[in-house]
Design a protein around this motif. Structure first.
Motif, PDB file in Angstrom:
ATOM      1  N   THR A  59      -4.939  13.585   6.419  1.00  0.00           N
ATOM      2  CA  THR A  59      -6.257  12.825   6.590  1.00  0.00           C
ATOM      3  C   THR A  59      -7.471  13.474   5.768  1.00  0.00           C
ATOM      4  O   THR A  59      -7.442  14.729   6.175  1.00  0.00           O
ATOM      5  CB  THR A  59      -6.425  12.379   7.986  1.00  0.00           C
ATOM      6  N   ASN A  90       6.693  -0.291   0.748  1.00  0.00           N
ATOM      7  CA  ASN A  90       7.908  -0.873   0.461  1.00  0.00           C
ATOM      8  C   ASN A  90       8.441  -2.063   0.986  1.00  0.00           C
ATOM      9  O   ASN A  90       9.340  -2.771   0.428  1.00  0.00           O
ATOM     10  CB  ASN A  90       8.958   0.040   0.359  1.00  0.00           C
ATOM     11  N   PRO A 105       4.371  -0.659 -11.942  1.00  0.00           N
ATOM     12  CA  PRO A 105       3.733  -1.933 -12.306  1.00  0.00           C
ATOM     13  C   PRO A 105       2.996  -1.702 -13.585  1.00  0.00           C
ATOM     14  O   PRO A 105       2.567  -2.923 -14.383  1.00  0.00           O
ATOM     15  CB  PRO A 105       2.641  -2.206 -11.159  1.00  0.00           C
ATOM     16  N   ARG A 119      -0.702  -2.594  -2.257  1.00  0.00           N
ATOM     17  CA  ARG A 119       0.677  -3.159  -2.721  1.00  0.00           C
ATOM     18  C   ARG A 119       0.798  -4.571  -2.919  1.00  0.00           C
ATOM     19  O   ARG A 119       1.256  -5.304  -3.513  1.00  0.00           O
ATOM     20  CB  ARG A 119       1.752  -2.618  -1.988  1.00  0.00           C
ATOM     21  N   LYS A 173      10.195  -0.252 -10.945  1.00  0.00           N
ATOM     22  CA  LYS A 173       9.087  -0.482 -10.003  1.00  0.00           C
ATOM     23  C   LYS A 173       7.864  -0.479 -10.514  1.00  0.00           C
ATOM     24  O   LYS A 173       6.783  -1.028  -9.830  1.00  0.00           O
ATOM     25  CB  LYS A 173       9.506  -0.194  -8.478  1.00  0.00           C
ATOM     26  N   LYS A 225      -7.626   9.203  -4.586  1.00  0.00           N
ATOM     27  CA  LYS A 225      -6.928   8.939  -5.825  1.00  0.00           C
ATOM     28  C   LYS A 225      -7.000   9.656  -7.206  1.00  0.00           C
ATOM     29  O   LYS A 225      -6.388  10.214  -7.889  1.00  0.00           O
ATOM     30  CB  LYS A 225      -6.748   7.475  -5.999  1.00  0.00           C
ATOM     31  N   VAL A 231       3.578   3.578  -5.871  1.00  0.00           N
ATOM     32  CA  VAL A 231       4.989   2.528  -5.616  1.00  0.00           C
ATOM     33  C   VAL A 231       5.937   3.868  -6.131  1.00  0.00           C
ATOM     34  O   VAL A 231       6.988   3.607  -5.064  1.00  0.00           O
ATOM     35  CB  VAL A 231       5.017   1.574  -6.804  1.00  0.00           C
ATOM     36  N   ASP A 252       6.667   5.818  -3.045  1.00  0.00           N
ATOM     37  CA  ASP A 252       7.116   5.192  -2.003  1.00  0.00           C
ATOM     38  C   ASP A 252       8.742   5.075  -2.269  1.00  0.00           C
ATOM     39  O   ASP A 252       9.566   5.098  -1.267  1.00  0.00           O
ATOM     40  CB  ASP A 252       6.482   3.905  -1.740  1.00  0.00           C
ATOM     41  N   VAL A 253       8.990   4.327  -3.275  1.00  0.00           N
ATOM     42  CA  VAL A 253      10.594   3.893  -3.590  1.00  0.00           C
ATOM     43  C   VAL A 253      11.404   5.162  -3.704  1.00  0.00           C
ATOM     44  O   VAL A 253      12.686   4.742  -3.471  1.00  0.00           O
ATOM     45  CB  VAL A 253      10.523   3.039  -4.837  1.00  0.00           C
TER      46      VAL A 253
END
Lengths: 625, 166
Positions: free
Chosen positions: A465, B156, A588, B108, A586, A565, A612, A615-616
């Motif tokens: 955090t 996801n 974007p 997302r 994935k 970010k 993304v 995450d994937v």
């Protein structure tokens, strides 16, 4: 209308039902009747506890064992993390994360054959071969339930069960044996302080209003629980609504009011529905209305729905909202106890404060004052949330340490991560660090450390955090919720947020840090109401205890927690990447390129840092740097 | 042509029915002190938002200037002056959810639906909203789509959940 003797008759009739819901130490086939308690709080209802109740009832009836089992939908058990929760008495077996598909086996094994259904038994209740009752787990052992009394043991929609649990006994005692002064003295001597955040002595507040020589006075219950991440009041309304009704009537008698209002968040549909139902039942029994218990005392309660304004937790703003206006605070004095709703003397008490009243009357001021510390009496309910194993609701005696709550009751930090901070008091409070873990929880200690008790939100944060981002999060909230009436709060919070945005964006300077501190103090001193006066607390406390994190953002352009970010980027580790192409497909912004079965590459110029790919990726090849 | 006519007469009947409900609610609260906010709750319950022509009716019936009604309606987050999409997605941005990654879930959703936060998709299918604590902190991070609660989310999981509603 019910008289005292009628209530006693209800108690005698219903008592055996409640007696079944106790841990007796009996097990196996010697048990002839079981109570299956299913949590019907918002958390467990969200994870489908209603369907579970229906499935249980159907399965029980298909086995024809209705006379040996009862299924009860109760208020919150507290361990929301493990919901939907089911507890079976008299063994006190605790089942967690129960699903509809578990029900046939659970009914057959446990309710029919007396053997606990192993698959969903809460891990922490296993002690070798033995299965402990839930009361013996760390989560429950240190808790003392006064405000949350009845949450989990009675059906909140059945008034008789509340009555059997000594309900409306305190109201009867007050109306038939005590003078108004005696009631106020008892509450004063108990040392009960307002649980909504202010910490003002409840008895004193009542005394101010009682002294006003006006025909019309009002009692308001503040159930506009605004702290995002706190749900104590909601759980009390859902699990024990009559305790609040009873206390409001007692308060009405004490100050000389015949009308009460509950101002409750419209976003709490279950709480509103259960409270409204409880009101109807109390009216039907004559526990509200004219001539209660034949004593000549009249008291009514109406429900008013809030409409999503944090500032309405402030007393004067709440009053204006009930009056039908924008909820904007007005300067005090005049205090509401002198000039409140429609200009009449009004007391405003928080839900949890009220939930203590009947117990104080029944058990005496000395009993209550014997719990807690010198200046903070009784217990406090906390909503534990964030990065903690046992997310949920706990009620602990004042004076317990933060460490006991977070690590013993809360079970510590999940995933082997390191504890970083604990935030109490919501948007008005502050963040405390590891060095404060052995400090006691009471009004004065928390305030002296730069945080505050608040209404009971307790958010745990770990090494992942970012404290600057947390300060930004809270300021974003208070800036949005500032009613706009006074300049220091309206413009001040916006300027604070802009500076925090700049710092989390990697564009902050040392001057910004200095300005943040200075402006914070100015807003605290110059704002009209508590919203503005406390809004800078998250900034000040994070600068005080986590200055190094601010410095890392400003001087090194780094976010040590990897959250902000603008200060991070994503990279693919060529050794870990298997070239599966999933991230590229994935992405974007088409920022990832490469050939299948060869390491892929992220183009940092095109990357929008949406995360993304991170995450994937199944091979943990994407890293935050 | 004939079909269109039927549709419009159904629409009008529905509109009348809703307005009747509003008038009934006003009647119920009219004599109560501080009636405005309870009436606005009813209107929003009936229409899903607060349409201006209906607020004009409220203004006349409660004898309050429209400016004051606008002042109150725009002050409270719960009230909306614009219509919502067929499915309203509320992503909880309470502290517990935020600490557990609600921002990433919200981002997302925004990417997948190609709509900014507080916006409605072009086909009027989804409205994406960031909301204050939903009170299901044990399931954090949480979002609701209509009445349904989706908990313990990870970014996801988003595409699959949205597909259920398309």
């Amino acid at each position: 209308m019910k008289l005292l003797t009628d209530l006693d008759a209800i108690r005698t009739l219903t008592q055996s039902r409640l007696d079944n819901r106790r841990i007796t130490g009996a097990s196996g086939e010697s048990i002839t009747f079981r109570s299956v308690m299913v949590c019907g709080g918002t958390g467990c209802t969200s994870s489908d506890s209603n369907t579970i109740i229906a499935a249980l009832e159907q399965e029980i009836s298909s086995h024809g064992i209705e006379s040996q089992v009862e299924v009860v939908r109760t208020g919150c058990f507290g361990l929301c993390e493990l919901g939907p929760v089911v507890i079976v008495y008299p063994e006190g077996i605790f089942y967690s994360r129960v699903e509809v598909k578990d029900i046939p086996a659970l009914v057959e094994q446990h309710l029919l054959n007396g053997k606990p259904y192993d698959k969903k038994i809460y891990e922490k209740t296993r002690h070798g071969e033995e299965i402990l009752s839930f009361e013996e787990t760390d989560f429950y052992k240190k808790q003392v339930r006064i405000a949350l009394r009845n949450c989990g043991t009675i059906d909140p929609e059945v008034i008789d069960e509340y009555i059997a649990s000594d309900g409306y006994k305190a109201l009867a005692q007050v109306l038939t044996t005590m003078s108004r002064e005696q009631v106020i003295d008892t509450v004063k001597q108990s040392g009960l302080r307002g649980r909504g955040g202010g910490g003002f002595l409840t008895g004193l507040k009542w005394e101010f209003a009682a002294k006003q020589n006006k025909q019309q006075k009002y009692v308001i219950c503040n159930a506009d629980e605004g702290d995002p991440g706190a749900f104590m009041d909601r759980s009390i309304l859902e699990g024990n609504p009559h305790s609040v009704i009873e206390a409001m009537a007692i308060a009405g008698y004490a100050i000389g009011a015949n009308q009460g209002f509950i101002y409750v968040r419209a976003e709490y549909p279950i709480a509103v529905q259960r409270f409204t139902k409880a009101l109807d039942q109390a009216r039907e029994y004559g526990l509200l209305g004219d001539d209660i218990f034949g004593t000549g005392f009249t008291f009514n309660i109406d429900v008013r729905l809030g409409a999503g304004a944090f500032v309405c937790g402030e007393e004067t703003a709440l009053i204006h909202s009930i009056e039908g206006h924008r909820g904007m605070p007005t300067p005090k004095p005049p205090f509401p106890a002198v000039e409140g709703l429609w200009g009449m003397p009004t007391i405003i008490n928080n839900v949890e404060t009220l939930a203590n009243i009947a117990q104080i009357i029944l058990n005496g001021a000395e009993w209550y004052a014997s719990i807690g510390t010198e200046k903070s009496k009784g217990t406090k309910v906390f909503a534990l949330g964030g990065k903690v194993v046992n997310t949920g609701l706990v009620e602990v005696p004042m004076g317990i340490t933060l460490r006991e709550v977070i690590f013993e009751i809360g079970g510590g930090i999940p995933g082997g991560k390191k504890f970083k901070a604990v935030q109490t008091g919501g948007p008005s409070g502050g963040c405390l660090t590891e060095e404060h873990l052995d400090c006691t929880i009471d009004f004065d200690t928390l305030t002296s450390l730069g945080s505050m008790m608040g209404s009971g939100g307790m958010i745990i944060m770990d090494e992942d955090t970012c404290m600057v981002d947390v300060a930004r999060f809270y300021l974003d909230f208070t800036r949005d919720e500032s009613c706009g009436k006074c300049t220091p709060c309206r413009i001040g919070t916006k300027r604070l947020l802009e500076m925090l945005d700049k710092i989390t964006d990697g564009k902050g300077t040392m001057e910004d840090l200095e300005n943040l501190e200075q402006l914070s103090l100015q807003i605290k001193n110059a704002s009209l109401c508590a919203l503005g006066q406390t809004a800078p607390n998250p900034v000040l406390s994070t600068i005080k205890y986590f200055r190094d994190e601010y410095m890392a953002h400003i001087t090194d352009s780094k976010c040590p927690a990897g959250v902000c970010k603008s200060l991070i980027s994503y990279e693919i580790d060529a050794e870990l990447c298997r070239g599966c192409s999933l991230c590229a497909r994935k992405c974007p912004s088409d920022a990832i390129s490469g050939k299948v079965k060869e390491p892929y590459v992220i183009d940092k110029a095109t990357c929008i840092k949406c995360g993304v790919c991170f995450d994937v990726c199944k091979f943990k090849a994407v890293a935050i740097v | 042509m004939e079909h269109q006519q039927t549709c419009s007469s159904v629409d009008i009947a529905e509109a009348d029915e809703k307005l009747e409900k509003v008038k009934h609610a006003i009647e119920q609260f009219k004599l109560m002190k501080g009636a405005l906010i309870p009436v606005l709750h009813e209107v929003q319950d009936i229409y899903g938002f607060l349409p201006e022509p209906v607020l004009q009716v409220v203004s006349e019936e409660l004898n309050l200037p429209l400016s004051e009604i606008y002042g109150v309606a725009s002050f409270y987050h719960f009230f909306s002056l614009t219509p919502k999409g067929e499915h309203v997605i509320h992503v909880c941005m309470g502290t517990a959810c935020y600490i557990k990654g609600a921002q990433a879930v919200l981002d997302r959703l925004s990417t997948e639906l190609k709509v900014p936060v507080q916006g409605t998709t072009e086909d009027n299918k989804f409205t994406l909203e960031a909301t204050r604590c939903l009170g299901a902190c044990g399931l954090a991070p949480v979002m609701t789509i209509g009445e349904k609660v989706h908990g313990r989310l990870v970014p996801n999981a988003v595409p699959k959940i949205i597909n259920e509603y398309k």
